[in-house]
Design an enzyme around this catalytic site. Structure first.
Site, mmCIF file in Angstrom:
data_model
loop_
_atom_site.group_PDB
_atom_site.id
_atom_site.type_symbol
_atom_site.label_atom_id
_atom_site.label_comp_id
_atom_site.label_asym_id
_atom_site.label_seq_id
_atom_site.Cartn_x
_atom_site.Cartn_y
_atom_site.Cartn_z
ATOM 1 N N HIS A 265 139.644 128.316 19.098
ATOM 2 C CA HIS A 265 140.721 128.846 18.245
ATOM 3 C C HIS A 265 140.169 129.496 16.981
ATOM 4 O O HIS A 265 140.911 129.725 16.021
ATOM 5 C CB HIS A 265 141.713 127.732 17.887
ATOM 6 C CG HIS A 265 142.521 127.292 19.074
ATOM 7 N ND1 HIS A 265 143.277 126.145 19.065
ATOM 8 C CD2 HIS A 265 142.683 127.832 20.305
ATOM 9 C CE1 HIS A 265 143.878 126.009 20.249
ATOM 10 N NE2 HIS A 265 143.517 127.019 21.023
ATOM 11 N N CYS B 191 137.740 147.246 11.497
ATOM 12 C CA CYS B 191 136.495 147.501 12.259
ATOM 13 C C CYS B 191 136.078 146.320 13.126
ATOM 14 O O CYS B 191 135.121 146.426 13.899
ATOM 15 C CB CYS B 191 135.355 147.857 11.291
ATOM 16 S SG CYS B 191 134.761 146.455 10.313
ATOM 17 N N GLU C 123 147.293 107.982 20.550
ATOM 18 C CA GLU C 123 148.375 107.523 21.439
ATOM 19 C C GLU C 123 148.458 108.465 22.628
ATOM 20 O O GLU C 123 147.931 109.582 22.578
ATOM 21 C CB GLU C 123 149.707 107.519 20.671
ATOM 22 C CG GLU C 123 150.061 108.861 20.092
ATOM 23 C CD GLU C 123 151.053 108.754 18.931
ATOM 24 O OE1 GLU C 123 151.350 107.642 18.476
ATOM 25 O OE2 GLU C 123 151.510 109.817 18.492
ATOM 26 N N ALA D 240 139.963 107.642 16.043
ATOM 27 C CA ALA D 240 138.750 108.243 16.619
ATOM 28 C C ALA D 240 137.471 107.627 16.055
ATOM 29 O O ALA D 240 136.480 107.463 16.776
ATOM 30 C CB ALA D 240 138.765 109.754 16.352
HETATM 31 N N1 APR Z 1 142.230 109.381 15.852
HETATM 32 C C1 APR Z 1 142.378 109.863 17.114
HETATM 33 N N2 APR Z 1 143.398 110.677 17.484
HETATM 34 C C2 APR Z 1 144.301 110.998 16.531
HETATM 35 C C3 APR Z 1 144.213 110.522 15.203
HETATM 36 C C4 APR Z 1 143.123 109.691 14.882
HETATM 37 N N3 APR Z 1 142.947 109.191 13.656
HETATM 38 N N4 APR Z 1 145.285 111.023 14.514
HETATM 39 C C5 APR Z 1 145.995 111.760 15.385
HETATM 40 N N5 APR Z 1 145.424 111.741 16.601
HETATM 41 C C6 APR Z 1 145.851 112.419 17.823
HETATM 42 C C7 APR Z 1 147.344 112.441 18.025
HETATM 43 O O1 APR Z 1 147.760 111.281 18.766
HETATM 44 C C8 APR Z 1 147.518 113.708 18.880
HETATM 45 O O2 APR Z 1 147.318 113.426 20.252
HETATM 46 O O3 APR Z 1 145.460 113.773 17.701
HETATM 47 C C9 APR Z 1 146.385 114.603 18.399
HETATM 48 C C10 APR Z 1 146.851 115.696 17.460
HETATM 49 O O4 APR Z 1 147.660 116.567 18.210
HETATM 50 P P1 APR Z 1 148.086 117.956 17.543
HETATM 51 O O5 APR Z 1 148.554 117.720 16.149
HETATM 52 O O6 APR Z 1 148.975 118.648 18.520
HETATM 53 O O7 APR Z 1 146.711 118.759 17.410
HETATM 54 P P2 APR Z 1 145.935 119.543 18.554
HETATM 55 O O8 APR Z 1 146.082 118.871 19.869
HETATM 56 O O9 APR Z 1 144.568 119.790 18.034
HETATM 57 O O10 APR Z 1 146.715 120.954 18.584
HETATM 58 C C11 APR Z 1 146.206 121.964 19.426
HETATM 59 O O11 APR Z 1 147.742 123.550 18.467
HETATM 60 O O12 APR Z 1 148.810 124.531 16.687
HETATM 61 C C12 APR Z 1 147.754 124.629 17.535
HETATM 62 O O13 APR Z 1 145.836 125.813 16.960
HETATM 63 C C13 APR Z 1 146.464 124.579 16.781
HETATM 64 O O14 APR Z 1 144.346 123.870 17.638
HETATM 65 C C14 APR Z 1 145.695 123.459 17.447
HETATM 66 C C15 APR Z 1 146.395 123.303 18.781
#
Ligand code: APR
Length: 240
Positions: free
Chosen positions: A114, A125, A209, A225
């Site tokens: 991303h 350019c 979760e 994490a």
């Molecule tokens: N440790 C592990 N997992 C975590 C923690 C943590 N401390 N906090 C949140 N999470 C998990 C949540 O449970 C969820 O599954 O991280 C995930 C976050 O999900 P999103 O907020 O949807 O983020 P992501 O999956 O990276 O989104 C994908 O969406 O908007 C676009 O470009 C943006 O790259 C992003 C893409």
């Protein structure tokens, strides 16, 4: 646990950087609960209000100042080094994140599908350059001199993600696929687990979760994490 794994593909999302103080998108109070992605993360939004979009990404650059990799980033960088030192097989880390915390932790075989918040692209350019400055329409492209056309080098909704060819090539050869800290809701990343399963890979989800495609994973561990990623890396290394 498939302890004969040789080719590994790891996919990370915002959850891997959450404990470094960077927001996730879809958790309660997440970035998209506060800001409208259609206005701030689409080419149409940039065309309509370039100043507003540049201000949003400049603020996210500010947030990155002082952010440091956490135990999960460091464990993944350590796993990559051990994997390569042992000549165990291919190692690819694909991140949906636009921060630089994997790089700060020492990860090398990395694809930012991303894009990268700390890079800027000229819409005139196409020149891409490393850049930590605040973004503004008054800034001039260092390559072509055009003003008013700089944008963050990030992939917006409706745009083609980066590095898909090497990612799908790696998934087709994967023995182990691990999704870490991602809701697996945004395509094409949401489909990577199916690609890995089709290649016969063992699939693992490490997140806070369960997400929308959790049932597709062979193995699932939930928790912060910084706890579950180092634990999982230790178990994987221990199965040598
Ligand atoms: N440790 C592990 N997992 C975590 C923690 C943590 N401390 N906090 C949140 N999470 C998990 C949540 O449970 C969820 O599954 O991280 C995930 C976050 O999900 P999103 O907020 O949807 O983020 P992501 O999956 O990276 O989104 C994908 O969406 O908007 C676009 O470009 C943006 O790259 C992003 C893409």
């Amino acid at each position: 646990m498939n302890d004969q794994a040789s080719n590994i593909v790891i996919l990370t999302g915002a959850g891997v950087s959450a404990e470094s103080g960077l927001g996730t998108f879809r958790d309660v109070g997440g970035i998209w609960a506060k800001f409208d992605p259609m206005k701030l993360a689409t080419p149409e939004g940039y065309a309509e209000d370039p100043d507003g979009v540049l201000e949003f990404y400049s603020a996210r650059r500010e947030n990155l100042i002082g952010a440091r990799p956490n135990g999960a980033h460091l464990a993944l960088a350590g796993l990559e080094q051990a994997w390569m030192m042992a000549g165990r097989g291919d190692f690819l880390l694909v991140t949906q994140n636009i921060d630089d915390l994997h790089e700060q932790a020492g990860s090398a075989g990395l694809i930012h599908m991303h894009g990268e918040l700390l890079k800027t692209r000229c819409t005139a350019c196409g020149h891409v350059f490393a850049d930590r400055e605040a973004l503004a329409l008054t800034r001039i492209c260092p390559s072509c001199g055009h003003a008013g056309g700089l944008r963050p080098h990030v992939v917006w909704f409706g745009e083609m993600p980066l590095g898909l060819d090497p990612i799908y090539e790696a998934l087709a050869r994967a023995d182990l696929f691990v999704a870490i800290g991602t809701s697996c809701t945004v395509w094409p990343a949401a489909g990577f687990v199916q690609e890995a399963r089709a290649a016969g890979a063992w699939t693992v989800e490490l997140s806070l979760e369960p997400g929308e495609v959790s049932a597709l994973f062979d193995e699932r561990h939930y928790g912060p994490a910084t706890q579950i990623v180092p634990d999982w890396v230790r178990r994987l290394a221990g199965s040598d």
